[in-house]
Design a protein around this motif. Sequence first.
Motif, PDB file in Angstrom:
ATOM      1  N   LEU A  16       0.811  -1.211   0.000  1.00  0.00           N
ATOM      2  CA  LEU A  16       0.000   0.000   0.000  1.00  0.00           C
ATOM      3  C   LEU A  16       0.845   1.262   0.000  1.00  0.00           C
ATOM      4  O   LEU A  16       0.356   2.358   0.229  1.00  0.00           O
ATOM      5  N   PRO A  44      -5.220 -14.013  -1.852  1.00  0.00           N
ATOM      6  CA  PRO A  44      -4.720 -12.880  -1.077  1.00  0.00           C
ATOM      7  C   PRO A  44      -3.411 -13.234  -0.361  1.00  0.00           C
ATOM      8  O   PRO A  44      -3.326 -14.288   0.279  1.00  0.00           O
ATOM      9  N   SER A  46      -2.197 -12.026   2.267  1.00  0.00           N
ATOM     10  CA  SER A  46      -2.298 -12.045   3.732  1.00  0.00           C
ATOM     11  C   SER A  46      -2.577 -13.452   4.254  1.00  0.00           C
ATOM     12  O   SER A  46      -2.051 -13.853   5.295  1.00  0.00           O
ATOM     13  N   VAL A  49       0.634 -15.435   4.109  1.00  0.00           N
ATOM     14  CA  VAL A  49       1.542 -15.056   5.204  1.00  0.00           C
ATOM     15  C   VAL A  49       1.098 -15.734   6.504  1.00  0.00           C
ATOM     16  O   VAL A  49       1.915 -16.193   7.295  1.00  0.00           O
ATOM     17  N   LEU A  50      -0.209 -15.813   6.675  1.00  0.00           N
ATOM     18  CA  LEU A  50      -0.740 -16.444   7.886  1.00  0.00           C
ATOM     19  C   LEU A  50      -0.513 -17.957   7.867  1.00  0.00           C
ATOM     20  O   LEU A  50      -0.524 -18.615   8.899  1.00  0.00           O
TER      21      LEU A  50
ATOM     22  N   ALA B  13      -1.857  -3.232   7.556  1.00  0.00           N
ATOM     23  CA  ALA B  13      -3.192  -3.585   7.055  1.00  0.00           C
ATOM     24  C   ALA B  13      -3.160  -4.986   6.456  1.00  0.00           C
ATOM     25  O   ALA B  13      -2.174  -5.378   5.839  1.00  0.00           O
ATOM     26  N   CYS B  14      -4.236  -5.716   6.626  1.00  0.00           N
ATOM     27  CA  CYS B  14      -4.305  -7.051   6.019  1.00  0.00           C
ATOM     28  C   CYS B  14      -4.358  -6.921   4.497  1.00  0.00           C
ATOM     29  O   CYS B  14      -3.801  -7.709   3.773  1.00  0.00           O
ATOM     30  N   SER B  15      -5.070  -5.915   4.031  1.00  0.00           N
ATOM     31  CA  SER B  15      -5.147  -5.619   2.601  1.00  0.00           C
ATOM     32  C   SER B  15      -5.765  -6.754   1.786  1.00  0.00           C
ATOM     33  O   SER B  15      -5.558  -6.828   0.574  1.00  0.00           O
ATOM     34  N   GLY B  16      -6.492  -7.637   2.433  1.00  0.00           N
ATOM     35  CA  GLY B  16      -7.048  -8.822   1.762  1.00  0.00           C
ATOM     36  C   GLY B  16      -7.788  -8.483   0.473  1.00  0.00           C
ATOM     37  O   GLY B  16      -8.828  -7.832   0.497  1.00  0.00           O
ATOM     38  N   LEU B  46       2.676  -6.461   4.858  1.00  0.00           N
ATOM     39  CA  LEU B  46       2.606  -7.688   5.664  1.00  0.00           C
ATOM     40  C   LEU B  46       3.474  -8.832   5.111  1.00  0.00           C
ATOM     41  O   LEU B  46       4.180  -9.496   5.888  1.00  0.00           O
ATOM     42  N   LYS B  73     -10.581 -13.551  10.582  1.00  0.00           N
ATOM     43  CA  LYS B  73      -9.380 -14.393  10.431  1.00  0.00           C
ATOM     44  C   LYS B  73      -8.158 -13.673  11.000  1.00  0.00           C
ATOM     45  O   LYS B  73      -7.169 -14.297  11.336  1.00  0.00           O
ATOM     46  N   CYS B  75      -5.666 -11.882   9.849  1.00  0.00           N
ATOM     47  CA  CYS B  75      -4.364 -12.216   9.239  1.00  0.00           C
ATOM     48  C   CYS B  75      -3.276 -11.250   9.674  1.00  0.00           C
ATOM     49  O   CYS B  75      -2.150 -11.667   9.962  1.00  0.00           O
ATOM     50  N   ARG B  78      -2.454 -11.738  13.568  1.00  0.00           N
ATOM     51  CA  ARG B  78      -1.848 -13.040  13.885  1.00  0.00           C
ATOM     52  C   ARG B  78      -0.494 -13.206  13.199  1.00  0.00           C
ATOM     53  O   ARG B  78       0.453 -13.727  13.793  1.00  0.00           O
ATOM     54  N   SER B  79      -0.394 -12.750  11.966  1.00  0.00           N
ATOM     55  CA  SER B  79       0.890 -12.877  11.266  1.00  0.00           C
ATOM     56  C   SER B  79       1.941 -11.966  11.887  1.00  0.00           C
ATOM     57  O   SER B  79       3.111 -12.342  11.997  1.00  0.00           O
ATOM     58  N   MET B  82       3.104 -13.705  14.916  1.00  0.00           N
ATOM     59  CA  MET B  82       3.930 -14.882  14.604  1.00  0.00           C
ATOM     60  C   MET B  82       5.324 -14.511  14.121  1.00  0.00           C
ATOM     61  O   MET B  82       6.305 -15.130  14.488  1.00  0.00           O
TER      62      MET B  82
END
Lengths: 142, 248
Positions: A16, A44, A46, A49-50, B13-16, B46, B73, B75, B78-79, B82
Amino acid sequence: MSEKKRRVMLVPCSGLGKSLGTVSREAAYEVLEDLRPDETGLTPLSLLVLGDEETRAAVADNVAVAIDGCKLACASKMVEESGGQVARGFAVLDAYRRHRDFKPRGIAELNEGGKKLAHALAEEIAEAVDDLSKDEEEEQDA
Amino acid sequence: MPDLPKKKVGIIACSGEELAEGTVTRLASLKVLEELRPDETVTICLPLFLAGGEQDRAFARFYPTIAVDGCDKRCAARSTEMHSGTPAAEIVVTDFVDGGDLGSGRQLSAEGMKAADVVAERIAETVDDLLGVRWDRRRGKAVEDVEQAEGAEAVGETEKESEARVAACACGSGIPVQKVQVNGNEITFIALPLIFERFHEQGKPPKDGTAEELMETVKIYTPVPEAEEEAYQEAVMREYARYWEEES
């Protein structure tokens, strides 16, 4: 009985901080929603990454096309990190080098140049999707 | 003199891309970074926690960080936990919208844009709250938490942190780190290159009189186990002597 047809999973940059990331996403959306909706899916970053199992499996079991916004190449690296292989990799910077007239500006909203660059890139990706889908069909027929 | 970074708040931001809520996180974060709190915030992508280097993974320990997620979720939160450090705060878009039509990942509706504004305001408020909190960069926690868990020993060190230095932009310049061998183990020292640069520019040679001050600064950013303090100091001074020789 033939195996289930694999989709082409588009993996765009999620950055971003630069307009190049936005171009990568817009190109992916255009292929997904307008140009090749039946052949493609969206992954995605994200969720990769998770380490989300379902998403990792979708990348590993299908054909992945990475669309990187910058030289850090997060999309390509995350596909590989997740056990997938980048069947075709695209870089927005390379696309810009091929289309110097389309200078992207803006992140939340792309300028006209950014939109044109995204469209040009989407056309290239759609061609790659066709090639990959054809390869898949030939493999299934063999 | 190089700037050691002033206190800023990190936003991730998750930015999903597949959900409108993911786009809400991206636009809300951008609004804070560009308009609402541009001088107080910094971000990182991320995926760089895995695709980048140690300097990227140091992000959430270095900056008190707000994870902004689109859905449950979580992301981003949690990421970040982690791969980098525990976020200082979490915001989830679905806590702020009541099931209306936000549009799509590609194009938010008017309601989606409104949601991005609401979430941006919430992020900005959280930034202000976190700027009022003392942050322990060694542990990646608010000092209050550290005090509760381990007593008040961190307070003196974290007070120095408000004088510290630069921030990274969105795509991966990260926190400068240096890997150093200590007792046969490779230890990652956060901000060490900048600390060396600052001491060098202040004309402080790698001698005994400098060691204590240098280590006090190093400890602001990197945990130094009490039992290994001597070995850490020896290793840092060895590296500083090398730096001094190269730069002088």
